[in-house]
Design a protein around this motif. Structure first.
Motif, PDB file in Angstrom:
ATOM      1  N   LEU A 111       0.815  -1.224   0.000  1.00  0.00           N
ATOM      2  CA  LEU A 111       0.000   0.000   0.000  1.00  0.00           C
ATOM      3  C   LEU A 111       0.846   1.271   0.000  1.00  0.00           C
ATOM      4  N   ASN A 112       2.161   1.103  -0.045  1.00  0.00           N
ATOM      5  CA  ASN A 112       3.080   2.252  -0.040  1.00  0.00           C
ATOM      6  C   ASN A 112       2.920   3.111   1.211  1.00  0.00           C
ATOM      7  N   LEU A 113       2.689   2.462   2.338  1.00  0.00           N
ATOM      8  CA  LEU A 113       2.579   3.172   3.606  1.00  0.00           C
ATOM      9  C   LEU A 113       3.892   3.011   4.369  1.00  0.00           C
ATOM     10  N   SER A 114       4.398   4.105   4.907  1.00  0.00           N
ATOM     11  CA  SER A 114       5.705   4.088   5.560  1.00  0.00           C
ATOM     12  C   SER A 114       5.632   3.957   7.074  1.00  0.00           C
ATOM     13  N   ASN A 115       4.436   4.172   7.643  1.00  0.00           N
ATOM     14  CA  ASN A 115       4.323   4.201   9.109  1.00  0.00           C
ATOM     15  C   ASN A 115       4.149   2.781   9.661  1.00  0.00           C
ATOM     16  N   ALA A 116       5.180   1.932   9.451  1.00  0.00           N
ATOM     17  CA  ALA A 116       5.100   0.526   9.829  1.00  0.00           C
ATOM     18  C   ALA A 116       5.003   0.328  11.331  1.00  0.00           C
ATOM     19  N   ASN A 117       5.539   1.242  12.107  1.00  0.00           N
ATOM     20  CA  ASN A 117       5.545   1.076  13.553  1.00  0.00           C
ATOM     21  C   ASN A 117       4.330   1.702  14.237  1.00  0.00           C
ATOM     22  N   SER A 118       3.444   2.242  13.449  1.00  0.00           N
ATOM     23  CA  SER A 118       2.268   2.896  14.020  1.00  0.00           C
ATOM     24  C   SER A 118       1.245   1.863  14.490  1.00  0.00           C
ATOM     25  N   THR A 119       0.522   2.221  15.509  1.00  0.00           N
ATOM     26  CA  THR A 119      -0.582   1.400  15.979  1.00  0.00           C
ATOM     27  C   THR A 119      -1.865   1.857  15.309  1.00  0.00           C
ATOM     28  N   TYR A 120      -2.585   0.898  14.771  1.00  0.00           N
ATOM     29  CA  TYR A 120      -3.848   1.179  14.117  1.00  0.00           C
ATOM     30  C   TYR A 120      -4.991   0.713  15.017  1.00  0.00           C
ATOM     31  N   ARG A 121      -6.167   1.202  14.724  1.00  0.00           N
ATOM     32  CA  ARG A 121      -7.357   0.778  15.450  1.00  0.00           C
ATOM     33  C   ARG A 121      -8.266  -0.015  14.518  1.00  0.00           C
TER      34      ARG A 121
END
Length: 221
Positions: free
Chosen positions: A60-70
């Motif tokens: 998905l070309n998303l860079s925020n790999a360490n982010s927590t999602y809900r």
């Protein structure tokens, strides 16, 4: 000049006009004041912290790999005509995974649930991308197949296709069932002339026909 995609293009042009022109009249989507809380009176709101798979983030070309999602699930508490919103939110991104609203329902629109879901954890103006994964809405799929065929593109394809607002294909996709939800969300979230849909991106993950993604990129006007 006749529309290239008469079933969808005119609807999409109207939506884009309402989004981009603050003085465009007859917009049917006012700014929504609907909000959600974890202990809402009318809805069961479940929120669970999740991490997205690294391979999915790459696709998905998303860079925020360490982010927590809900992981967010919104359903009715009573036996009214059914409505639900299931998706994921993260910094700058929202995934609309599974939504439904009965035509007999007088609950808020899906676009309003989308706004409320994101605002529970993130400031609204931080949102940059709206993803709709595993698209299976018949009207949208019909349009996409026609768009790909008319452009000589293979369907399904893992190659991203980017549709800019100047293209007939952009307007057609905006006029589909999925496009209308996202356009209505932009209008009920920010009103007219504030945010624009800068592009629509479509692709399949690993050319899997069941994993069609649509990405709507948002920018300030």
């Amino acid at each position: 000049m006749a529309d290239n995609y008469p079933l969808w293009e005119k609807k999409g042009r109207s939506l884009q006009k309402w989004i981009e022109k603050s003085r465009a009249s007859d917009c049917p989507y006012p700014i929504s004041t609907f909000t959600l809380t974890p202990k809402h009176r009318d809805y069961i709101v479940d929120r669970t912290s999740v991490h997205l798979d690294a391979s999915l983030l790459t696709a998905l070309n998303l860079s925020n790999a360490n982010s927590t999602y809900r992981q967010v699930s919104i359903t009715l508490r009573d036996n009214s005509p059914p409505v639900w919103w299931i998706g994921r939110t993260g910094p700058g991104v929202i995934f609309i995974d599974d939504v439904f609203s009965s035509k007999r329902s007088d609950d808020p629109y899906i676009s309003e649930f989308t706004k409320a879901a994101y605002k529970m954890d993130f400031p609204l103006d931080s949102l940059r991308n709206v993803f709709v994964p595993n698209v299976n809405e018949v009207n949208t799929l019909s349009c996409l197949r026609k768009v790909y065929k008319s452009q000589g593109l293979h369907y399904p394809s893992s190659t991203e296709q980017t549709w800019e607002p100047s293209l007939s294909e952009f307007n057609a996709l905006l006029g589909t069932g999925i496009g209308k939800i996202v356009a209505a969300f932009v209008l009920c979230a920010w009103g007219q002339g504030r945010k624009r849909i800068a592009r629509i991106v479509t692709f399949h993950i690993d050319a899997d026909v069941h994993k069609l993604y649509m990405r709507f990129d948002l920018e300030d006007m």
